[in-house]
Scaffold this motif. Sequence first.
Motif: not given
Length: 189
Positions: A104-111, A120-122
Amino acid sequence: AAVSQFQPNTFRIERLFASITEEDLSAFQKAESLENDLMKQKGLVSYFILDGNPDWLHQQESLRRDFLGQLARIKDACDTESQSRTLAEIETEYGNYIDLKSKVVELFRSGATADGAVEHRKAHEHFEALMRLCDRFKQFHTDRILTARATSHAQAQRLRILALAAILVAAGLTLLLAFVFVYQILEPL
Protein backbone atom coordinates in the motif's frame (compact mmCIF):
# COMPACT_ATOMS: atom_id res chain seq x y z
CA ALA A 1 -8.45 -32.36 62.86
CA ALA A 2 -10.93 -30.65 60.54
CA VAL A 3 -10.16 -27.22 61.99
CA SER A 4 -6.41 -27.79 61.70
CA GLN A 5 -6.84 -28.52 57.95
CA PHE A 6 -8.94 -25.37 57.50
CA GLN A 7 -6.08 -22.89 57.78
CA PRO A 8 -3.59 -24.58 55.38
CA ASN A 9 -6.34 -25.17 52.83
CA THR A 10 -7.36 -21.53 52.84
CA PHE A 11 -3.77 -20.43 52.26
CA ARG A 12 -3.33 -23.02 49.51
CA ILE A 13 -6.48 -21.84 47.77
CA GLU A 14 -5.42 -18.24 48.10
CA ARG A 15 -1.95 -18.93 46.64
CA LEU A 16 -3.38 -21.00 43.81
CA PHE A 17 -5.96 -18.40 42.86
CA ALA A 18 -3.42 -15.57 43.10
CA SER A 19 -0.85 -17.33 40.92
CA ILE A 20 -3.36 -18.33 38.23
CA THR A 21 -4.95 -14.92 38.23
CA GLU A 22 -1.62 -13.06 38.08
CA GLU A 23 -0.32 -15.17 35.19
CA ASP A 24 -3.51 -14.92 33.19
CA LEU A 25 -4.01 -11.25 33.95
CA SER A 26 -0.47 -10.56 32.78
CA ALA A 27 -1.07 -12.51 29.56
CA PHE A 28 -4.40 -10.70 29.06
CA GLN A 29 -2.64 -7.34 29.45
CA LYS A 30 0.03 -8.40 26.94
CA ALA A 31 -2.69 -9.31 24.44
CA GLU A 32 -4.27 -5.89 25.03
CA SER A 33 -0.87 -4.33 24.39
CA LEU A 34 -0.58 -6.25 21.10
CA GLU A 35 -3.96 -4.88 20.04
CA ASN A 36 -2.93 -1.34 20.96
CA ASP A 37 0.30 -1.67 18.98
CA LEU A 38 -1.67 -2.91 15.97
CA MET A 39 -4.05 0.04 16.14
CA LYS A 40 -1.16 2.49 16.41
CA GLN A 41 0.56 0.91 13.41
CA LYS A 42 -2.62 1.07 11.40
CA GLY A 43 -3.05 4.72 12.31
CA LEU A 44 0.50 5.63 11.35
CA VAL A 45 0.12 4.14 7.87
CA SER A 46 -3.17 6.01 7.49
CA TYR A 47 -1.41 9.24 8.48
CA PHE A 48 1.23 8.56 5.83
CA ILE A 49 -1.47 8.00 3.22
CA LEU A 50 -3.09 11.30 4.17
CA ASP A 51 -0.04 13.57 4.18
CA GLY A 52 2.88 11.57 2.72
CA ASN A 53 5.17 12.38 5.66
CA PRO A 54 7.81 9.58 5.89
CA ASP A 55 8.23 10.17 9.64
CA TRP A 56 5.01 8.22 10.13
CA LEU A 57 6.62 5.21 8.47
CA HIS A 58 9.70 5.43 10.70
CA GLN A 59 7.47 5.41 13.76
CA GLN A 60 5.49 2.54 12.30
CA GLU A 61 8.70 0.53 11.75
CA SER A 62 9.71 1.07 15.37
CA LEU A 63 6.29 -0.15 16.52
CA ARG A 64 6.58 -3.15 14.20
CA ARG A 65 9.87 -4.21 15.85
CA ASP A 66 8.32 -3.71 19.30
CA PHE A 67 5.28 -5.77 18.29
CA LEU A 68 7.42 -8.66 17.03
CA GLY A 69 9.57 -8.57 20.17
CA GLN A 70 6.53 -8.57 22.40
CA LEU A 71 4.96 -11.40 20.40
CA ALA A 72 8.15 -13.48 20.80
CA ARG A 73 8.13 -12.93 24.58
CA ILE A 74 4.49 -13.95 24.81
CA LYS A 75 5.15 -17.07 22.73
CA ASP A 76 7.98 -18.06 25.08
CA ALA A 77 5.61 -17.82 28.05
CA CYS A 78 2.85 -19.94 26.47
CA ASP A 79 1.82 -22.97 28.46
CA THR A 80 -0.79 -24.62 26.23
CA GLU A 81 -0.99 -25.84 22.66
CA SER A 82 -4.09 -23.72 22.06
CA GLN A 83 -2.24 -20.55 23.03
CA SER A 84 0.74 -21.48 20.86
CA ARG A 85 -1.50 -22.12 17.87
CA THR A 86 -3.29 -18.80 18.30
CA LEU A 87 0.01 -16.93 18.60
CA ALA A 88 1.36 -18.71 15.50
CA GLU A 89 -1.78 -17.60 13.64
CA ILE A 90 -1.24 -14.03 14.88
CA GLU A 91 2.36 -14.14 13.67
CA THR A 92 1.36 -15.45 10.22
CA GLU A 93 -1.50 -13.00 9.85
CA TYR A 94 0.74 -10.16 10.99
CA GLY A 95 3.28 -11.08 8.29
CA ASN A 96 0.50 -10.95 5.68
CA TYR A 97 -0.68 -7.63 7.07
CA ILE A 98 2.82 -6.11 7.00
CA ASP A 99 3.39 -7.29 3.42
CA LEU A 100 0.13 -5.70 2.29
CA LYS A 101 0.84 -2.47 4.19
CA SER A 102 4.23 -2.24 2.49
CA LYS A 103 2.54 -2.71 -0.87
CA VAL A 104 0.00 0.00 0.00
CA VAL A 105 2.76 2.43 0.96
CA GLU A 106 4.67 1.76 -2.27
CA LEU A 107 1.53 2.22 -4.35
CA PHE A 108 0.76 5.54 -2.68
CA ARG A 109 4.38 6.67 -3.03
CA SER A 110 4.32 5.89 -6.75
CA GLY A 111 1.05 7.79 -7.22
CA ALA A 112 -1.14 4.75 -7.87
CA THR A 113 -3.67 5.83 -5.25
CA ALA A 114 -6.59 3.87 -6.71
CA ASP A 115 -4.63 0.61 -6.57
CA GLY A 116 -3.32 1.64 -3.15
CA ALA A 117 -6.88 2.11 -1.90
CA VAL A 118 -7.84 -1.38 -3.09
CA GLU A 119 -4.82 -2.92 -1.33
CA HIS A 120 -5.53 -0.80 1.74
CA ARG A 121 -8.96 -2.43 2.04
CA LYS A 122 -7.32 -5.87 1.80
CA ALA A 123 -4.85 -4.86 4.50
CA HIS A 124 -7.78 -3.76 6.64
CA GLU A 125 -9.27 -7.27 6.35
CA HIS A 126 -6.00 -8.69 7.68
CA PHE A 127 -6.05 -6.10 10.44
CA GLU A 128 -9.55 -7.22 11.45
CA ALA A 129 -8.43 -10.86 11.41
CA LEU A 130 -5.51 -9.93 13.67
CA MET A 131 -7.84 -8.18 16.10
CA ARG A 132 -10.08 -11.27 16.21
CA LEU A 133 -7.06 -13.48 16.93
CA CYS A 134 -5.96 -11.14 19.73
CA ASP A 135 -9.49 -11.28 21.12
CA ARG A 136 -9.36 -15.08 21.01
CA PHE A 137 -6.08 -15.02 22.94
CA LYS A 138 -7.56 -12.63 25.50
CA GLN A 139 -10.70 -14.76 25.80
CA PHE A 140 -8.58 -17.81 26.60
CA HIS A 141 -7.11 -16.00 29.61
CA THR A 142 -10.45 -14.49 30.60
CA ASP A 143 -11.92 -17.99 30.67
CA ARG A 144 -9.04 -19.26 32.80
CA ILE A 145 -9.48 -16.40 35.27
CA LEU A 146 -13.22 -17.07 35.50
CA THR A 147 -12.61 -20.81 35.93
CA ALA A 148 -10.07 -20.16 38.68
CA ARG A 149 -12.53 -17.82 40.34
CA ALA A 150 -15.32 -20.41 40.20
CA THR A 151 -13.01 -23.14 41.52
CA SER A 152 -11.82 -20.88 44.31
CA HIS A 153 -15.40 -20.00 45.20
CA ALA A 154 -16.42 -23.67 45.27
CA GLN A 155 -13.46 -24.57 47.49
CA ALA A 156 -14.20 -21.65 49.79
CA GLN A 157 -17.82 -22.82 50.03
CA ARG A 158 -16.66 -26.33 50.97
CA LEU A 159 -14.35 -24.85 53.61
CA ARG A 160 -17.18 -22.79 55.06
CA ILE A 161 -19.33 -25.91 55.32
CA LEU A 162 -16.41 -27.78 56.89
CA ALA A 163 -15.88 -24.97 59.39
CA LEU A 164 -19.59 -24.89 60.26
CA ALA A 165 -19.58 -28.67 60.73
CA ALA A 166 -16.51 -28.41 62.95
CA ILE A 167 -18.21 -25.72 65.05
CA LEU A 168 -21.37 -27.83 65.37
CA VAL A 169 -19.34 -30.93 66.33
CA ALA A 170 -17.38 -28.90 68.88
CA ALA A 171 -20.61 -27.46 70.31
CA GLY A 172 -22.14 -30.97 70.45
CA LEU A 173 -19.07 -32.36 72.19
CA THR A 174 -19.13 -29.45 74.64
CA LEU A 175 -22.77 -30.16 75.46
CA LEU A 176 -22.03 -33.86 75.83
CA LEU A 177 -19.06 -33.13 78.09
CA ALA A 178 -21.20 -30.73 80.16
CA PHE A 179 -23.91 -33.38 80.44
CA VAL A 180 -21.37 -36.00 81.52
CA PHE A 181 -19.77 -33.56 83.96
CA VAL A 182 -23.06 -32.58 85.55
CA TYR A 183 -24.74 -36.00 85.74
CA GLN A 184 -21.76 -38.30 86.16
CA ILE A 185 -19.43 -36.19 88.30
CA LEU A 186 -21.41 -33.45 90.08
CA GLU A 187 -24.64 -35.31 90.81
CA PRO A 188 -22.98 -38.12 92.79
CA LEU A 189 -21.17 -35.49 94.87
